[in-house]
Write an enzyme that holds these catalytic residues in place. Structure first.
Site, short mmCIF file in Angstrom:
data_model
loop_
_atom_site.label_atom_id
_atom_site.label_comp_id
_atom_site.label_asym_id
_atom_site.label_seq_id
_atom_site.Cartn_x
_atom_site.Cartn_y
_atom_site.Cartn_z
N PRO A 1 5.67 -2.33 13.74
CA PRO A 1 5.20 -3.14 14.87
C PRO A 1 5.16 -2.34 16.18
O PRO A 1 4.50 -2.76 17.12
CB PRO A 1 6.22 -4.28 14.97
CG PRO A 1 7.05 -4.23 13.75
CD PRO A 1 6.91 -2.86 13.15
N GLU A 24 15.69 -3.33 10.11
CA GLU A 24 15.41 -3.49 11.54
C GLU A 24 14.61 -2.32 12.10
O GLU A 24 14.05 -2.40 13.18
CB GLU A 24 16.72 -3.65 12.34
CG GLU A 24 17.60 -4.80 11.88
CD GLU A 24 16.84 -6.09 11.64
OE1 GLU A 24 16.10 -6.52 12.55
OE2 GLU A 24 16.97 -6.66 10.54
N ARG A 55 -12.48 0.27 1.62
CA ARG A 55 -13.82 -0.35 1.55
C ARG A 55 -14.87 0.49 2.27
O ARG A 55 -16.06 0.29 2.06
CB ARG A 55 -13.80 -1.79 2.09
CG ARG A 55 -13.50 -1.91 3.56
CD ARG A 55 -13.47 -3.36 4.00
NE ARG A 55 -14.81 -3.97 4.05
CZ ARG A 55 -15.71 -3.73 5.02
NH1 ARG A 55 -15.43 -2.91 6.01
NH2 ARG A 55 -16.88 -4.31 4.98
N ASP A 75 -21.70 -2.40 11.15
CA ASP A 75 -22.52 -2.20 12.34
C ASP A 75 -22.34 -3.37 13.29
O ASP A 75 -22.17 -3.18 14.50
CB ASP A 75 -24.00 -2.08 11.97
CG ASP A 75 -24.30 -0.72 11.38
OD1 ASP A 75 -25.39 -0.54 10.84
OD2 ASP A 75 -23.41 0.15 11.44
C1 JF5 Z 1 8.50 -3.27 9.52
C2 JF5 Z 1 10.58 -1.94 10.73
C3 JF5 Z 1 8.46 -1.90 9.63
O1 JF5 Z 1 6.33 -5.67 10.63
C4 JF5 Z 1 5.66 -4.69 10.35
C5 JF5 Z 1 4.33 -4.47 10.96
C6 JF5 Z 1 3.63 -5.35 11.78
N1 JF5 Z 1 2.49 -4.75 12.10
N2 JF5 Z 1 2.43 -3.59 11.52
C7 JF5 Z 1 3.55 -3.36 10.80
O2 JF5 Z 1 6.12 -3.75 9.46
C8 JF5 Z 1 7.39 -4.01 8.85
C9 JF5 Z 1 9.56 -3.99 10.02
C10 JF5 Z 1 10.59 -3.32 10.63
C11 JF5 Z 1 9.48 -1.22 10.23
#
Ligand code: JF5
Length: 202
Positions: free
Chosen positions: A66, A93, A131, A146
């Site tokens: 995230p 975490e 894809r 496009d």
């Molecule tokens: C994740 C630590 C990864 O939550 C996500 C994520 C959301 N958008 N892109 C990835 O990945 C899981 C959680 C905690 C690392």
């Protein structure tokens, strides 16, 4: 689609388990955070060992998180040109920051929400890239991309029947007037973008 891409020889997708690169009896991949706090952090050693055993000179190492760059269609194009992607999928975490500083080439987020596991985000990332590989989709693909890169959302689409439960397909789409159809689609694309995604408009 993944199956077709692999049969077509444009994709070789492999899934690995970080626990295979641990050396302790219980194959532990996480530990408590230095400085305290709740939850667990992914240890660096299994991730370094896995990536260092799998990578070549042609590899790009991606971490789904995230905290990453927000994924969008131009990035799907960018990554579809890479010869070899290694996608690190975190959970708990977070991940020991030395992985990000010294191993990962790109941190990618698929959106502003938190998942339980980066593998869920990796499925989205891989699908959007695969894809685009030559021979994976039919003719519908290039046109659809496009119009995405036109910066507007797609206009509404309809198929048969021309009337369903009393709801009629807009007359212009049945008219055969190609210029009028194109003008209608542009207006509807703008309307939809204004209503659903005003952030995309200038
Ligand atoms: C994740 C630590 C990864 O939550 C996500 C994520 C959301 N958008 N892109 C990835 O990945 C899981 C959680 C905690 C690392």
């Amino acid at each position: 689609m993944m199956g077709r891409a692999q049969e077509a020889g444009v994709l070789d997708l492999r899934i690995h388990n970080l626990r295979d690169w641990t050396s302790d009896r219980h194959h532990v991949v996480d530990d408590a955070p230095f400085g305290g706090g709740q939850g667990m952090v992914m240890k660096p050693e299994p991730i370094f060992a896995a990536v260092e055993s799998l990578r070549t000179d042609a590899s790009t190492v991606v971490l789904m998180t995230p905290q990453g760059r927000r994924f969008a269609q131009p990035m799907a194009q960018e990554f579809s040109a890479k010869e070899h992607l290694i996608i690190v999928c975190g959970h708990y975490e977070g991940i020991d920051h030395r992985v990000i500083e010294h191993l990962v080439d790109a941190e990618i987020s698929i959106g502003d929400y938190v998942l339980t596991n980066g593998a869920i985000a990796a499925v989205v990332f891989v699908d959007a890239i695969v894809r685009l590989l030559p021979g994976v989709l039919g003719d519908e693909q290039s046109a659809a991309d496009d119009s995405f890169s036109s910066g507007l959302l797609e206009a509404p689409q309809y198929t048969r029947p021309a009337e369903f439960r009393g709801w009629k397909v807009p007359d212009v789409l049945l008219s055969g007037h190609h210029a009028e159809i194109a003008a209608w689609r542009k207006r509807e694309a703008e309307r939809r973008t204004r209503e659903n995604r005003p952030d995309l408009l200038p």
